[in-house]
Design an enzyme around this catalytic site. Sequence first.
Site, PDB file in Angstrom:
ATOM      1  N   ASP A  55      -6.367  -5.289   5.778  1.00  0.00           N
ATOM      2  CA  ASP A  55      -7.466  -5.292   4.936  1.00  0.00           C
ATOM      3  C   ASP A  55      -8.355  -6.216   4.597  1.00  0.00           C
ATOM      4  O   ASP A  55      -9.698  -6.111   4.772  1.00  0.00           O
ATOM      5  CB  ASP A  55      -6.965  -4.521   3.483  1.00  0.00           C
TER       6      ASP A  55
ATOM      7  N   LYS B  35       2.184 -14.443   6.039  1.00  0.00           N
ATOM      8  CA  LYS B  35       2.371 -15.556   4.806  1.00  0.00           C
ATOM      9  C   LYS B  35       3.926 -15.727   4.614  1.00  0.00           C
ATOM     10  O   LYS B  35       4.289 -15.746   3.504  1.00  0.00           O
ATOM     11  CB  LYS B  35       1.907 -15.102   3.306  1.00  0.00           C
TER      12      LYS B  35
ATOM     13  N   ASP C  49      -3.886 -17.582   5.082  1.00  0.00           N
ATOM     14  CA  ASP C  49      -5.028 -18.456   4.673  1.00  0.00           C
ATOM     15  C   ASP C  49      -5.686 -19.203   5.742  1.00  0.00           C
ATOM     16  O   ASP C  49      -6.930 -19.466   5.668  1.00  0.00           O
ATOM     17  CB  ASP C  49      -4.520 -19.106   3.430  1.00  0.00           C
TER      18      ASP C  49
ATOM     19  N   TYR D 171       0.710  -1.211  -0.210  1.00  0.00           N
ATOM     20  CA  TYR D 171       0.026   0.002  -0.036  1.00  0.00           C
ATOM     21  C   TYR D 171       0.727   1.355  -0.048  1.00  0.00           C
ATOM     22  O   TYR D 171       0.322   2.200   0.038  1.00  0.00           O
ATOM     23  CB  TYR D 171      -0.914  -0.177   1.312  1.00  0.00           C
TER      24      TYR D 171
END
Length: 589
Positions: free
Chosen positions: A307, A229, A283, A162
């Site tokens: 987000d 991740k 995930d 971002y």
Amino acid sequence: MSASYRHIEVPPRGQKISVVDGKPQVPDQPIVGYVEGDGIGPDITRACLRIWDAAVAKAYGGKRQIHWCEVFLGEKAARLYDGNYCPDETIQALRDLVVSIKGPLTTPVGGGFRSLNVALRQDLDLYACVRPVRHYAGVPSPLKNPGKVDVVIFRENTEDVYTGIEFKAGSPENDKLAKFLREELQARFFDGAGLGVKPISAFGSKRLVRKAIQYAIDNGRESVTLVHKGNIMKFTEGAFRNWGYEVARDEFGGVTITEEQLYGEFKGKQPAGKIVIKDRIADIMFQMMLLRPEEFDVLATMNLNGDYLSDAIAAEVGGVGIAPGANIGDAVAVFEATHGTAPKYAGLNKVNPGSLLFSGVMMLEYMGWSEAADLITLVYPEVVSDGIVTYDFARQIDGAREVSTSAFADALIERMQGGVDVEAKRRAQQEQLIKERKQREIRRLLQPTEEMIATGRVPHSVGDLMTRSLITVAEIESIETVMGVMADNGVSSVVVDPDARGQWGILTRRDIVTKVVQGNRNPATTTVGELASRPVVSVPAETTIRDAAALLTEKKISRLPIEQSGRIIGIVTETDLFNSIKKFGWSLE
């Protein structure tokens, strides 16, 4: 506070909020900023101001009062400041006021305009986006048991993809970067690819995790989960995970334990006053918030993950229409509605004020005015359960009575003024919380492996597997004495204290058998220093299981000491790695 504002009128009777040691110091008559917002902003802001004022008046009997100071952003600012949607005066006022709340804002369409929300975060260094997500009785939900959802998400606001460091395919900047990546770093990717950079720093990660842990301490939360991740992006998201554990260990070591310690040292029983620091792959975290949401309290993650998670989890308990949020730095906090401006409903007095309302509840809690905050959170579900709701809920609840935004505010205020036994409701909530925590603890005690797997725990590093209860011996001890220590404790190795050169050592059963027998030595007269292996091959706690396995194979050894700041803090063996794979399986990277 500046007296030279062009359009902002500071209330004459209120007092300024200050910040001392990173905490707001709130007087009984504070001045608090508000931005009305665009679209539906005026409708929901007017309703919420009345609700917040009524809660404060009821909770404190007139001894406390918020003095509201309107500041301007978005379309209203553009009308006042010659087309400027984000005037410098407003940024300075938000900084001066310390605590503010804002309605939804519209970023003008067309080139050259920054998102107003991004501008605020960057200009005021509001690095933590904080999003509490919980269910209120009566609110429609797609889950069978939405009441199990009660988490607070800390999303890092200033880094990650971002930051906007990206280069359009075919541009000269893209061509230059692509050439460098291919020729200098041997990177491989398709021609014509758009390119972006994902900066994740120790500074940004640690201050975010630090704020999340402090929140957990201040609010009696059980755990903080680092969401990442890192199994794929080892040097960005994996680094975030490692830096998060460092903050917990180095700055909050007295009040935190790792999940490995919870199951290994404490056998699933969480010590009183300790917060568990754990981590989950992103995930898996999405799955867990559907399957076992009650296992998680505070989530700390990077910008993009945060987000996604914020809105996805909000959908479980009623949607972003009632999801609160705040952007908080070290000296300034801006609370906000998390939804858009919904211009088709502007001025219709129709929409649900929940998101802004509960952002105001967050603000009251941040100010230390929990009595007023609790009044709102305790009467809200009563009003909704009575079927008094705005149109969005009315179409989902059989027999509901649809009311306007202002009428919903009237119903809440009337219920608050009618009398609420706040203490009794608080006690009931606390008793239920203790009961649920005890049930989770019993499951951990009775079936630890099953619970680890069911809650998504997957070891990633040697720090997740290492044995922390080390037995250390001095090099002057006799082998005979140490053999007794090993037998009494059922261990196959001991760590040897540093020698004169500062080198740690290790002594194993194999060392004793081979070196005593083959060397024809007397265990009673042979010292540990004569047989210990030095220097040891040690690794930091964040070493991946894959890298540890490779090192064990390369060095032809069966155990690795874990080192931190020049000290051995644990040990991991090939048996630990084997057992981990047997318990949790092995995910291909």
